[in-house]
Write a protein that holds these residues in place. Structure first.
Motif, PDB file in Angstrom:
ATOM      1  N   TYR A  35       0.842  -1.214   0.000  1.00 29.88           N
ATOM      2  CA  TYR A  35       0.000   0.000   0.000  1.00 29.88           C
ATOM      3  C   TYR A  35       0.870   1.254   0.000  1.00 29.88           C
ATOM      4  N   THR A  39       0.865   3.742  -3.096  1.00 29.18           N
ATOM      5  CA  THR A  39       0.303   5.065  -2.812  1.00 29.18           C
ATOM      6  C   THR A  39       1.354   6.162  -2.904  1.00 29.18           C
ATOM      7  N   ASP A  43       1.830   9.086  -5.765  1.00 26.65           N
ATOM      8  CA  ASP A  43       1.911  10.521  -5.453  1.00 26.65           C
ATOM      9  C   ASP A  43       3.181  11.140  -6.016  1.00 26.65           C
TER      10      ASP A  43
END
Length: 423
Positions: A35, A39, A43
């Motif tokens: 994760y 993630t 970004d």
């Protein structure tokens, strides 16, 4: 091992539990790592795309014309008529990611930035993200596949290790059960020296060997002591019988007879406890056995002013030494005559036989004491008896792998039951 046994092992195996716990921890760590990687990586990638779009926008000079080229869209924010409506919503927010349900210029995802061009005029810059999305999907797939593979591998290794450990634990447990049931020759026979389970197995074997030696020594000593004392006791009895008739002579002969009975009982208990295997065992019908005991002791009990009752319902046969059972039941009847009330009940039901009386009974907390050799509840030891009757019964029960159960007779008294295993 049955299915139920396997399920019980799976539920109780500490090794498998440890494997499951480690797998759960590993899965949580991998999921968190995946994760964070996806993630945070997304970004960072989006920020880099925004930096690139900002550079493209500031380097362009639209002057009212469109700058679409090489997969890059450069437009005035008001010039969006031919673009999907999702672009307008993102432009109104000042930029972001456009997710489309259908391909637009061979891409379903676009990154949009609203900035100014080299002349300070507002401009919208957009680039497709399909290649980046594919890369992140590939990365996520690799991470999740690796996690699942490691979890399965951990479970397999834990399960295999658990089976090996459980086999040794089962052997240790079987040895301890055999020792508890009286088979002092039982050993684990584990000779390897790999881990703490092997050390435990060897310690169990050493303890069992020492226990067997001590018990054999004790039995041998008690049997020899009883045997050696029988000869001087017989000589004493012979001399007493040669004395003139009288009260003192009769009392002395009774005491000599009592001592002889004690020594005989000690030797019988020692022989029963020392016996191994099933030599002398046969199929014994419990109803017939108790019926014979009722016929044998019935007249004696009636002469003592007591009542004998016999009940045999659905009694079955067991694999046993009949003579030992006769000795055990005879001792129970004698105890009931000596310490019980005016009624004695013999019963045979299923795989059990019992002798019950309606005497004062025994407190339940004393049950474990009265089956020990030479233990009598009368502290002054003035009542008749040797304290060996129930000890012999316990030896017979242990010899047959039967349960010796003491309980209270309703409303009062003592019931002694022998419960045998099925044939």
């Amino acid at each position: 091992m049955s299915l139920a046994g396997n399920l019980t092992w799976l539920r109780r195996s500490s090794t498998l539990r440890l494997a499951l716990i480690l797998s759960a921890i590993f899965a949580l760590c991998m999921a968190t790592a995946a994760y964070i990687t996806i993630t945070v990586g997304s970004d960072v990638f989006e920020r880099r795309i925004d930096t690139t779009l900002d550079a493209l926008a500031k380097a362009s000079a639209l002057e009212g014309a469109r700058g679409d080229r090489f997969g890059v869209i450069l437009r005035h924010p008001d010039d969006l008529e031919d673009l999907p409506i999702a672009f307008k919503r993102v432009v109104a927010r000042g930029g972001g990611t456009v997710e489309l349900s259908d391909d637009f210029r061979e891409s379903e995802a676009w990154r949009v930035l609203v900035d100014t061009d080299s002349q300070g005029a507002p401009v919208m810059a957009a680039v497709p993200l399909d290649d980046a999305e594919d890369a992140f999907e590939l990365l996520g797939g690799v991470l999740w596949t690796t996690m699942l593979t490691m979890i399965v591998l951990t479970l397999v290794v834990g399960f295999a290790t658990g089976i090996v450990a459980q086999r040794r634990l089962k052997r240790i447990n079987s040895t301890l059960s055999a020792l508890a049931s009286g088979d002092l020759s039982a050993r684990t026979e584990i000779t390897r020296n790999k881990d703490d389970l092997d050390d435990m197995a060897r310690q169990v074997d050493l303890t069992a060997a020492e226990l067997e030696r001590l018990v054999a020594q004790t039995r041998h000593l008690s049997a020899n002591l009883a045997h050696d004392l029988r000869t001087p006791l017989a000589r004493l009895r012979s001399r007493l019988e040669s004395l003139p008739e009288g009260v003192e002579r009769g009392a002395a002969l009774e005491e000599a007879e009592r001592l002889s009975g004690i020594f005989d009982t000690i030797m019988r208990v020692a022989r029963i406890e020392a016996a191994q295997g099933t030599d002398g065992f046969e199929k014994v019908d419990l109803a017939d056995l108790m019926a014979d005991m009722s016929m044998t002791f019935g007249p004696v009990i009636e002469d003592a002013g007591k009542v004998l009752q016999f009940d045999a319902s659905d009694a079955e046969a067991v694999f046993a030494d009949r003579q030992m059972l006769v000795q055990a039941v005879a001792n129970l009847i004698q105890n009931a005559m000596r310490y019980g009330g005016d009624k004695i009940n013999l019963a045979a039901r299923g795989h059990t036989i019992s002798v019950a009386d309606n005497g004062p009974g025994v407190a339940s907390e004393k049950y474990a004491e009265i089956i020990k050799p030479m233990v009598r509840l009368d502290a002054t030891r003035q009542s008749e008896g040797t304290g060996l009757g129930l000890a012999l019964v316990r030896a017979v029960a242990d010899r047959h792998g039967a349960d010796l159960i003491l309980s209270q007779t309703d409303p009062h008294g003592l019931t002694v039951t022998l419960k045998f295993a099925d044939l």
